[in-house]
Scaffold this motif. Structure first.
Motif, PDB file in Angstrom:
ATOM      1  N   GLN A 190       1.481  53.431  34.019  1.00  9.65           N
ATOM      2  CA  GLN A 190       1.562  54.141  35.295  1.00  9.65           C
ATOM      3  C   GLN A 190       3.035  54.262  35.677  1.00  9.65           C
ATOM      4  O   GLN A 190       3.822  53.365  35.383  1.00  9.65           O
ATOM      5  CB  GLN A 190       0.880  53.351  36.418  1.00  9.65           C
ATOM      6  N   VAL A 191       3.376  55.354  36.357  1.00 13.75           N
ATOM      7  CA  VAL A 191       4.724  55.509  36.911  1.00 13.75           C
ATOM      8  C   VAL A 191       4.604  56.083  38.316  1.00 13.75           C
ATOM      9  O   VAL A 191       3.639  56.771  38.643  1.00 13.75           O
ATOM     10  CB  VAL A 191       5.631  56.416  36.045  1.00 13.75           C
ATOM     11  N   THR A 192       5.614  55.787  39.132  1.00 16.72           N
ATOM     12  CA  THR A 192       5.676  56.346  40.479  1.00 16.72           C
ATOM     13  C   THR A 192       7.118  56.382  40.952  1.00 16.72           C
ATOM     14  O   THR A 192       7.949  55.579  40.519  1.00 16.72           O
ATOM     15  CB  THR A 192       4.820  55.544  41.489  1.00 16.72           C
ATOM     16  N   ALA A 193       7.379  57.304  41.854  1.00 14.69           N
ATOM     17  CA  ALA A 193       8.655  57.358  42.564  1.00 14.69           C
ATOM     18  C   ALA A 193       8.425  57.111  44.053  1.00 14.69           C
ATOM     19  O   ALA A 193       9.352  57.216  44.847  1.00 14.69           O
ATOM     20  CB  ALA A 193       9.339  58.707  42.344  1.00 14.69           C
ATOM     21  N   GLN A 194       7.189  56.786  44.418  1.00 14.06           N
ATOM     22  CA  GLN A 194       6.873  56.519  45.819  1.00 14.06           C
ATOM     23  C   GLN A 194       7.343  55.122  46.200  1.00 14.06           C
ATOM     24  O   GLN A 194       7.176  54.176  45.438  1.00 14.06           O
ATOM     25  CB  GLN A 194       5.365  56.607  46.068  1.00 14.06           C
ATOM     26  N   LYS A 195       7.890  55.000  47.393  1.00  6.26           N
ATOM     27  CA  LYS A 195       8.248  53.683  47.911  1.00  6.26           C
ATOM     28  C   LYS A 195       6.976  53.000  48.408  1.00  6.26           C
ATOM     29  O   LYS A 195       6.032  53.654  48.833  1.00  6.26           O
ATOM     30  CB  LYS A 195       9.256  53.814  49.056  1.00  6.26           C
ATOM     31  N   ALA A 219      11.968  49.772  35.535  1.00  7.03           N
ATOM     32  CA  ALA A 219      12.507  50.493  36.685  1.00  7.03           C
ATOM     33  C   ALA A 219      13.832  51.144  36.333  1.00  7.03           C
ATOM     34  O   ALA A 219      14.622  50.594  35.561  1.00  7.03           O
ATOM     35  CB  ALA A 219      12.704  49.544  37.864  1.00  7.03           C
ATOM     36  N   ASP A 220      14.046  52.318  36.916  1.00  8.92           N
ATOM     37  CA  ASP A 220      15.373  52.919  36.978  1.00  8.92           C
ATOM     38  C   ASP A 220      15.693  52.941  38.463  1.00  8.92           C
ATOM     39  O   ASP A 220      15.264  53.840  39.185  1.00  8.92           O
ATOM     40  CB  ASP A 220      15.382  54.335  36.397  1.00  8.92           C
ATOM     41  N   PRO A 221      16.394  51.912  38.969  1.00  9.22           N
ATOM     42  CA  PRO A 221      16.627  51.825  40.405  1.00  9.22           C
ATOM     43  C   PRO A 221      17.458  52.973  40.959  1.00  9.22           C
ATOM     44  O   PRO A 221      17.284  53.361  42.105  1.00  9.22           O
ATOM     45  CB  PRO A 221      17.328  50.480  40.577  1.00  9.22           C
ATOM     46  N   GLU A 222      18.316  53.546  40.139  1.00  7.69           N
ATOM     47  CA  GLU A 222      19.135  54.665  40.606  1.00  7.69           C
ATOM     48  C   GLU A 222      18.276  55.899  40.864  1.00  7.69           C
ATOM     49  O   GLU A 222      18.470  56.608  41.843  1.00  7.69           O
ATOM     50  CB  GLU A 222      20.237  54.978  39.595  1.00  7.69           C
ATOM     51  N   ALA A 223      17.300  56.148  39.996  1.00  4.86           N
ATOM     52  CA  ALA A 223      16.401  57.295  40.164  1.00  4.86           C
ATOM     53  C   ALA A 223      15.257  56.980  41.120  1.00  4.86           C
ATOM     54  O   ALA A 223      14.569  57.885  41.580  1.00  4.86           O
ATOM     55  CB  ALA A 223      15.837  57.726  38.809  1.00  4.86           C
ATOM     56  N   GLY A 224      15.028  55.689  41.397  1.00  8.82           N
ATOM     57  CA  GLY A 224      13.918  55.316  42.269  1.00  8.82           C
ATOM     58  C   GLY A 224      12.562  55.482  41.596  1.00  8.82           C
ATOM     59  O   GLY A 224      11.577  55.829  42.243  1.00  8.82           O
ATOM     60  N   VAL A 225      12.514  55.221  40.291  1.00 10.33           N
ATOM     61  CA  VAL A 225      11.279  55.379  39.521  1.00 10.33           C
ATOM     62  C   VAL A 225      10.914  54.040  38.896  1.00 10.33           C
ATOM     63  O   VAL A 225      11.782  53.366  38.316  1.00 10.33           O
ATOM     64  CB  VAL A 225      11.448  56.436  38.401  1.00 10.33           C
ATOM     65  N   ILE A 251       7.698  55.414  29.421  1.00  3.94           N
ATOM     66  CA  ILE A 251       9.104  55.801  29.587  1.00  3.94           C
ATOM     67  C   ILE A 251       9.232  57.322  29.670  1.00  3.94           C
ATOM     68  O   ILE A 251       9.995  57.835  30.501  1.00  3.94           O
ATOM     69  CB  ILE A 251       9.973  55.211  28.458  1.00  3.94           C
ATOM     70  N   GLU A 252       8.483  58.061  28.854  1.00  2.00           N
ATOM     71  CA  GLU A 252       8.516  59.528  28.928  1.00  2.00           C
ATOM     72  C   GLU A 252       8.129  60.014  30.322  1.00  2.00           C
ATOM     73  O   GLU A 252       8.765  60.936  30.865  1.00  2.00           O
ATOM     74  CB  GLU A 252       7.579  60.141  27.894  1.00  2.00           C
ATOM     75  N   LYS A 253       7.097  59.415  30.909  1.00  2.00           N
ATOM     76  CA  LYS A 253       6.690  59.798  32.273  1.00  2.00           C
ATOM     77  C   LYS A 253       7.797  59.464  33.275  1.00  2.00           C
ATOM     78  O   LYS A 253       8.047  60.219  34.210  1.00  2.00           O
ATOM     79  CB  LYS A 253       5.388  59.093  32.677  1.00  2.00           C
ATOM     80  N   MET A 254       8.442  58.319  33.083  1.00  2.00           N
ATOM     81  CA  MET A 254       9.540  57.953  33.980  1.00  2.00           C
ATOM     82  C   MET A 254      10.676  58.958  33.876  1.00  2.00           C
ATOM     83  O   MET A 254      11.231  59.394  34.891  1.00  2.00           O
ATOM     84  CB  MET A 254      10.037  56.541  33.655  1.00  2.00           C
ATOM     85  N   VAL A 255      11.020  59.344  32.637  1.00  2.00           N
ATOM     86  CA  VAL A 255      12.098  60.317  32.419  1.00  2.00           C
ATOM     87  C   VAL A 255      11.745  61.657  33.051  1.00  2.00           C
ATOM     88  O   VAL A 255      12.603  62.328  33.641  1.00  2.00           O
ATOM     89  CB  VAL A 255      12.404  60.450  30.908  1.00  2.00           C
ATOM     90  N   SER A 256      10.479  62.043  32.996  1.00  2.73           N
ATOM     91  CA  SER A 256      10.066  63.314  33.608  1.00  2.73           C
ATOM     92  C   SER A 256      10.231  63.296  35.130  1.00  2.73           C
ATOM     93  O   SER A 256      10.260  64.346  35.760  1.00  2.73           O
ATOM     94  CB  SER A 256       8.613  63.646  33.238  1.00  2.73           C
ATOM     95  N   LYS A 257      10.376  62.100  35.706  1.00  2.00           N
ATOM     96  CA  LYS A 257      10.575  61.964  37.152  1.00  2.00           C
ATOM     97  C   LYS A 257      12.038  61.698  37.498  1.00  2.00           C
ATOM     98  O   LYS A 257      12.358  61.372  38.639  1.00  2.00           O
ATOM     99  CB  LYS A 257       9.691  60.842  37.696  1.00  2.00           C
TER     100      LYS A 257
END
Length: 198
Positions: free
Chosen positions: A132-137, A154-160, A180-186
């Motif tokens: 699962q991935v999210t960019a929601q806080k 986590a990529d804290p800079e991207a917030g993902v 990771i692919e889903k994270m990169v897409s965000k």
């Protein structure tokens, strides 16, 4: 040096009261700061309403535990970590999903498409995925693990953030790469992704 002597007694975790004075679960968690603004929370079996073989803080909806106990434990966890939970049906696949495309508050604790007991016909369809991935806080990606390993990223800079349920079959099917692919897409960048193992 101290003169204090300690005996070999071991703290009996069963003696810890699992509920507050109103009967609400008190989940015992282990928070770890993964990166600035990103906290990983490991749960324990301590603090909750489940009984017998499931005592105390059972969060699994497919186990045979009383669904009301599982719900109370999940609500208590959501409150304790001040975030809504996102739960999917883990099936040892290489599939990852973008929760932001799916997230709908359908439970008091957040979003549940895991197919646990107590579902009704008007519930959203079960989503089978192991990443699962999210960019929601304030959304916590829930991962159940017994003899499998959760990988939390986590990529804290991207917030993902991302979470992957890694058993042998999931690893063979590429669940970490799919997550990771889903994270990169965000907007995440692979070189900035930090991770921890559960």
């Amino acid at each position: 040096m101290t003169d204090k002597q300690y005996d070999d007694a071991i703290l009996d975790s069963n003696a810890i009261d699992p509920t507050d004075v109103d009967g609400n679960p008190i989940p015992v968690t282990i928070p770890i700061m993964l990166a600035p603004g990103v906290k990983v929370v490991y749960t324990t079996r301590l603090g909750g309403t489940s009984e017998g073989d499931y005592a105390h803080c059972n969060l699994g909806g497919k186990s045979g535990d009383d669904p009301n106990h599982v719900l109370a434990n999940r609500v208590a966890l959501s409150n304790a970590i001040d975030a809504k939970l996102s739960l999917v049906s883990q099936v040892h696949s290489g599939v990852a999903v973008d929760v932001d495309e799916l997230f709908v508050m359908n439970r008091p604790f957040g979003f549940d498409v895991s197919g646990g007991k107590g579902e009704t016909a008007d519930e959203p369809a079960v989503v089978e995925a192991d990443g699962q991935v999210t960019a929601q806080k304030n959304v916590a990606l829930g991962m159940f693990a017994a003899d499998c390993l959760p990988v939390l990223m986590a990529d804290p800079e991207a917030g993902v953030i991302g979470a992957a349920h890694c058993g042998r079959r999931g690893l063979q099917n590429g669940v970490i790469g799919a997550t990771i692919e889903k994270m990169v897409s965000k907007g995440a960048r692979p070189e900035r992704i930090v991770a921890t193992l559960g």
